[in-house]
Design an enzyme around this catalytic site. Sequence first.
Site, PDB file in Angstrom:
ATOM      1  N   ASP A  12       0.834  -1.207   0.000  1.00 39.75           N
ATOM      2  CA  ASP A  12       0.000   0.000   0.000  1.00 39.75           C
ATOM      3  C   ASP A  12       0.869   1.257   0.000  1.00 39.75           C
ATOM      4  O   ASP A  12       1.949   1.276   0.597  1.00 39.75           O
ATOM      5  CB  ASP A  12      -0.899  -0.028   1.257  1.00 39.75           C
ATOM      6  CG  ASP A  12      -2.051   0.969   1.155  1.00 39.75           C
ATOM      7  OD1 ASP A  12      -2.286   1.514   0.063  1.00 39.75           O
ATOM      8  OD2 ASP A  12      -2.708   1.197   2.185  1.00 39.75           O
ATOM      9  N   HIS A  29       2.878   3.458  -8.936  1.00 42.42           N
ATOM     10  CA  HIS A  29       2.678   2.026  -9.210  1.00 42.42           C
ATOM     11  C   HIS A  29       3.902   1.460  -9.933  1.00 42.42           C
ATOM     12  O   HIS A  29       4.327   0.341  -9.673  1.00 42.42           O
ATOM     13  CB  HIS A  29       1.418   1.811 -10.053  1.00 42.42           C
ATOM     14  CG  HIS A  29       0.143   2.150  -9.319  1.00 42.42           C
ATOM     15  ND1 HIS A  29      -0.113   1.728  -8.032  1.00 42.42           N
ATOM     16  CD2 HIS A  29      -0.954   2.874  -9.700  1.00 42.42           C
ATOM     17  CE1 HIS A  29      -1.309   2.174  -7.655  1.00 42.42           C
ATOM     18  NE2 HIS A  29      -1.825   2.878  -8.633  1.00 42.42           N
ATOM     19  N   LEU A 123      11.675 -20.380  -4.137  1.00 40.11           N
ATOM     20  CA  LEU A 123      10.575 -19.568  -3.583  1.00 40.11           C
ATOM     21  C   LEU A 123       9.263 -19.803  -4.353  1.00 40.11           C
ATOM     22  O   LEU A 123       9.285 -19.954  -5.572  1.00 40.11           O
ATOM     23  CB  LEU A 123      10.976 -18.094  -3.708  1.00 40.11           C
ATOM     24  CG  LEU A 123       9.929 -17.056  -3.315  1.00 40.11           C
ATOM     25  CD1 LEU A 123       9.680 -17.082  -1.815  1.00 40.11           C
ATOM     26  CD2 LEU A 123      10.383 -15.656  -3.757  1.00 40.11           C
TER      27      LEU A 123
HETATM   28  C1  FPP Z   1      -1.828   0.233  -3.291  1.00 37.81           C
HETATM   29  O1  FPP Z   1      -1.372   1.554  -3.392  1.00 37.81           O
HETATM   30  C2  FPP Z   1      -1.283  -0.582  -4.370  1.00 37.81           C
HETATM   31  C3  FPP Z   1      -2.037  -1.194  -5.324  1.00 37.81           C
HETATM   32  C4  FPP Z   1      -3.503  -1.117  -5.382  1.00 37.81           C
HETATM   33  C5  FPP Z   1      -1.445  -1.992  -6.403  1.00 37.81           C
HETATM   34  C6  FPP Z   1      -0.143  -2.678  -6.123  1.00 37.81           C
HETATM   35  C7  FPP Z   1       0.494  -2.978  -7.433  1.00 37.81           C
HETATM   36  C8  FPP Z   1       1.801  -2.936  -7.690  1.00 37.81           C
HETATM   37  C9  FPP Z   1       2.813  -2.715  -6.660  1.00 37.81           C
HETATM   38  C10 FPP Z   1       2.311  -3.112  -9.079  1.00 37.81           C
HETATM   39  C11 FPP Z   1       1.928  -4.359  -9.799  1.00 37.81           C
HETATM   40  C12 FPP Z   1       2.200  -5.612  -9.074  1.00 37.81           C
HETATM   41  C13 FPP Z   1       2.892  -6.676  -9.549  1.00 37.81           C
HETATM   42  C14 FPP Z   1       2.944  -7.967  -8.772  1.00 37.81           C
HETATM   43  C15 FPP Z   1       3.645  -6.633 -10.789  1.00 37.81           C
HETATM   44  P1  FPP Z   1      -2.450   2.707  -3.494  1.00 37.81           P
HETATM   45  O2  FPP Z   1      -2.583   3.072  -4.921  1.00 37.81           O
HETATM   46  O3  FPP Z   1      -3.717   2.314  -2.840  1.00 37.81           O
HETATM   47  O4  FPP Z   1      -1.739   3.858  -2.693  1.00 37.81           O
HETATM   48  P2  FPP Z   1      -2.446   4.995  -1.851  1.00 37.81           P
HETATM   49  O5  FPP Z   1      -3.166   4.313  -0.717  1.00 37.81           O
HETATM   50  O6  FPP Z   1      -1.281   5.820  -1.392  1.00 37.81           O
HETATM   51  O7  FPP Z   1      -3.358   5.727  -2.779  1.00 37.81           O
END
Ligand code: FPP
Length: 241
Positions: A12, A29, A123
């Site tokens: 997150d 992201h 893993l």
């Molecule tokens: C939360 O941050 C993150 C996500 C909803 C997506 C996580 C995805 C990745 C790290 C990239 C793709 C993954 C892989 C496995 C290749 P948020 O956007 O909710 O952040 P915020 O709470 O600060 O708005």
Amino acid sequence: MNKPQHVAIIMDGNGRWAERRGQPRAIGHRKGVEAVRNAVKAAGENGVKYLTLFAFSSENWNRPQQEVSDLMGLLKFFVRRDLAELHNENVRVHVIGDRRGLSADILALLTEAEDLTRENTALNLVIAFNYGGRDDVTRATRTIAQKVAQGLVDPARITEQTISDCLDTADIPDPDLIIRTSGEMRISNFLLWQSAYSEFIFLPCLWPDFDEEEFRKALKEYACRDRRFGATTDRAAAAAT
Ligand code: FPP
């Protein structure tokens, strides 16, 4: 040191990481994918056998269409770019979540990743994509109900194991440790059934800043936890031996 066999992570804070820098959320992201690579490396180096990453939740469809499309694009980018190396490192890829509703190209890539790495033994990297804990339990319930209707399962004989065996995680042990970054302290519909006895660690760092040092810090804190699974310390220790 007491080590977790299975670490699951709620990644997150990508959006906030970008917003704090005056950049579009997509950049956060993108940086998040680099942190994914760090986490995979750190898990392998620290003897973790299963690493589950919450990459896209069943509720993430509610984000703006452009952001959904960015996240889909990043998964494709990650699999296309990193699959050969993951395979080389003897990593086995599993995917959990509802595959219905995913586009044909994403489905094909995820299946390719699972098929290519099926025999790997280092893993286990579990990508939770279009995953929701309640949805997982709902789909498992449907499977069991169908078996009951076909006369294959006696309702009186349904056990916790029957349910576990019908979840997406049927072949995967429950997570010992769940890490959430960004300071938020909630489970957000992640592995609801599977986390019954997981330890939780909430880190203040935003996901793009998560590195091997943060991973080691979490493992160190986990090592100090006294896991009792509802028993007393001495009885839990006796059960573990
Ligand atoms: C939360 O941050 C993150 C996500 C909803 C997506 C996580 C995805 C990745 C790290 C990239 C793709 C993954 C892989 C496995 C290749 P948020 O956007 O909710 O952040 P915020 O709470 O600060 O708005």
